[in-house]
Design a protein around this motif. Structure first.
Motif, mmCIF file in Angstrom:
data_model
loop_
_atom_site.group_PDB
_atom_site.id
_atom_site.type_symbol
_atom_site.label_atom_id
_atom_site.label_comp_id
_atom_site.label_asym_id
_atom_site.label_seq_id
_atom_site.Cartn_x
_atom_site.Cartn_y
_atom_site.Cartn_z
ATOM 1 N N LEU A 151 0.750 -1.201 -0.019
ATOM 2 C CA LEU A 151 -0.104 -0.287 0.017
ATOM 3 C C LEU A 151 0.953 1.250 -0.020
ATOM 4 O O LEU A 151 0.556 2.238 -0.708
ATOM 5 C CB LEU A 151 -0.736 0.065 1.176
ATOM 6 N N ALA A 152 1.910 1.383 0.751
ATOM 7 C CA ALA A 152 2.866 2.599 0.784
ATOM 8 C C ALA A 152 3.415 2.685 -0.502
ATOM 9 O O ALA A 152 3.613 3.763 -1.064
ATOM 10 C CB ALA A 152 4.194 2.156 1.668
ATOM 11 N N THR A 153 3.797 1.609 -1.481
ATOM 12 C CA THR A 153 4.413 1.666 -2.731
ATOM 13 C C THR A 153 3.491 2.084 -3.720
ATOM 14 O O THR A 153 3.444 3.397 -4.475
ATOM 15 C CB THR A 153 4.789 0.294 -3.429
ATOM 16 N N LEU A 154 1.961 1.795 -3.261
ATOM 17 C CA LEU A 154 1.032 2.362 -4.205
ATOM 18 C C LEU A 154 0.671 3.795 -3.801
ATOM 19 O O LEU A 154 0.377 4.712 -4.994
ATOM 20 C CB LEU A 154 -0.326 1.762 -4.069
ATOM 21 N N MET A 155 0.927 4.223 -2.678
ATOM 22 C CA MET A 155 0.391 5.757 -2.456
ATOM 23 C C MET A 155 1.743 6.547 -2.856
ATOM 24 O O MET A 155 1.393 7.707 -3.559
ATOM 25 C CB MET A 155 0.652 5.681 -0.723
ATOM 26 N N ILE A 156 2.840 5.940 -2.770
ATOM 27 C CA ILE A 156 4.123 6.775 -3.604
ATOM 28 C C ILE A 156 3.890 6.864 -5.067
ATOM 29 O O ILE A 156 4.164 7.804 -5.746
ATOM 30 C CB ILE A 156 5.522 6.273 -3.148
ATOM 31 N N VAL A 157 3.442 5.901 -5.824
ATOM 32 C CA VAL A 157 3.438 5.521 -7.066
ATOM 33 C C VAL A 157 1.942 6.611 -7.572
ATOM 34 O O VAL A 157 2.041 7.503 -8.390
ATOM 35 C CB VAL A 157 3.087 4.309 -7.530
ATOM 36 N N THR A 158 1.024 6.551 -6.558
ATOM 37 C CA THR A 158 -0.230 7.482 -7.020
ATOM 38 C C THR A 158 0.435 8.966 -6.746
ATOM 39 O O THR A 158 0.006 9.659 -7.862
ATOM 40 C CB THR A 158 -1.264 7.316 -5.944
ATOM 41 N N LEU A 159 1.265 9.448 -5.825
ATOM 42 C CA LEU A 159 1.616 10.675 -5.603
ATOM 43 C C LEU A 159 2.583 11.109 -6.917
ATOM 44 O O LEU A 159 2.107 12.016 -7.543
ATOM 45 C CB LEU A 159 2.567 10.987 -4.646
ATOM 46 N N GLU A 160 3.496 10.331 -7.322
ATOM 47 C CA GLU A 160 4.347 10.530 -8.455
ATOM 48 C C GLU A 160 3.742 10.649 -9.694
ATOM 49 O O GLU A 160 3.843 11.563 -10.724
ATOM 50 C CB GLU A 160 5.514 9.713 -8.289
#
Length: 190
Positions: A151-160
């Motif tokens: 989920l943390a990876t998905l959040m960073i990917v969403t941001l970027e």
């Protein structure tokens, strides 16, 4: 005073990276925005533009990590909601022509391979640190370590990804759609 000049130059470089990227960031613009004298360039950054870009990306990464550290860790949904609320103004700035200073140093600025490797390394470290900070919050909020990492990876990917899509669209709408999709997979708080 010297530390203040160096700090102002790094702050100016962060803004320039966000707005123009690495290739278009110039010392002339850094000097104009920071109010520093021309002689300050190689005094504070003997490695030139690449050294300044590295320092700017490092500081921006630490600033973001500090904001992520302050997020609540009540439930996973609360972590995600606080993250999305915190990055929304940043993505609004992207819709108006901004961007991510850390991501900017990953794009080829015409630098030598060794320089690009250093820049990419700083960005990779930043993204990993942000993901680790978020994963820690999510784990403390009750998720398994594996789920929290994903989920943390998905959040960073969403941001970027939202930085790029919002800038291209001139609108925050892509972020709002991505945020809704991200939240749809989480149980409601309460």
């Amino acid at each position: 005073m010297a530390a203040d000049t160096r700090s102002r130059m790094i702050s100016a470089a962060i803004g320039l990276l966000q707005r123009h990227g690495l290739a278009a960031m110039s010392f002339t613009d850094v000097l104009a925005e920071s109010g520093a004298a021309r002689g300050a360039i190689y005094h504070h950054f003997p490695g030139g533009k690449q050294e300044l870009a590295l320092e700017a990306a490092r500081r921006n990464a630490e600033d973001v990590r500090g904001h992520l550290h302050e997020l609540p860790a009540g439930t996973p949904r609360e972590v995600v909601e606080a993250f999305l609320a915190g990055v929304r103004p940043v993505l609004q700035a992207s819709a108006e022509g901004g961007g991510c200073a850390v991501a900017a140093v990953t794009v080829d600025g015409g630098a030598a391979t060794a320089d690009q490797s250093s820049l990419r390394g700083v960005a990779a470290e930043a993204f990993a640190g942000w993901g680790g900070e978020l994963a820690g919050k999510l784990t403390r909020a009750g998720m398994s370590a594996a789920q929290a990492d994903e989920l943390a990876t998905l959040m960073i990917v969403t941001l970027e990804g939202a930085h790029i899509l919002c800038r291209a669209a001139g609108s925050i709408a892509p972020f709002d759609r991505a945020a809704a999709a991200l939240l749809s997979g989480l149980p409601s708080s309460g």
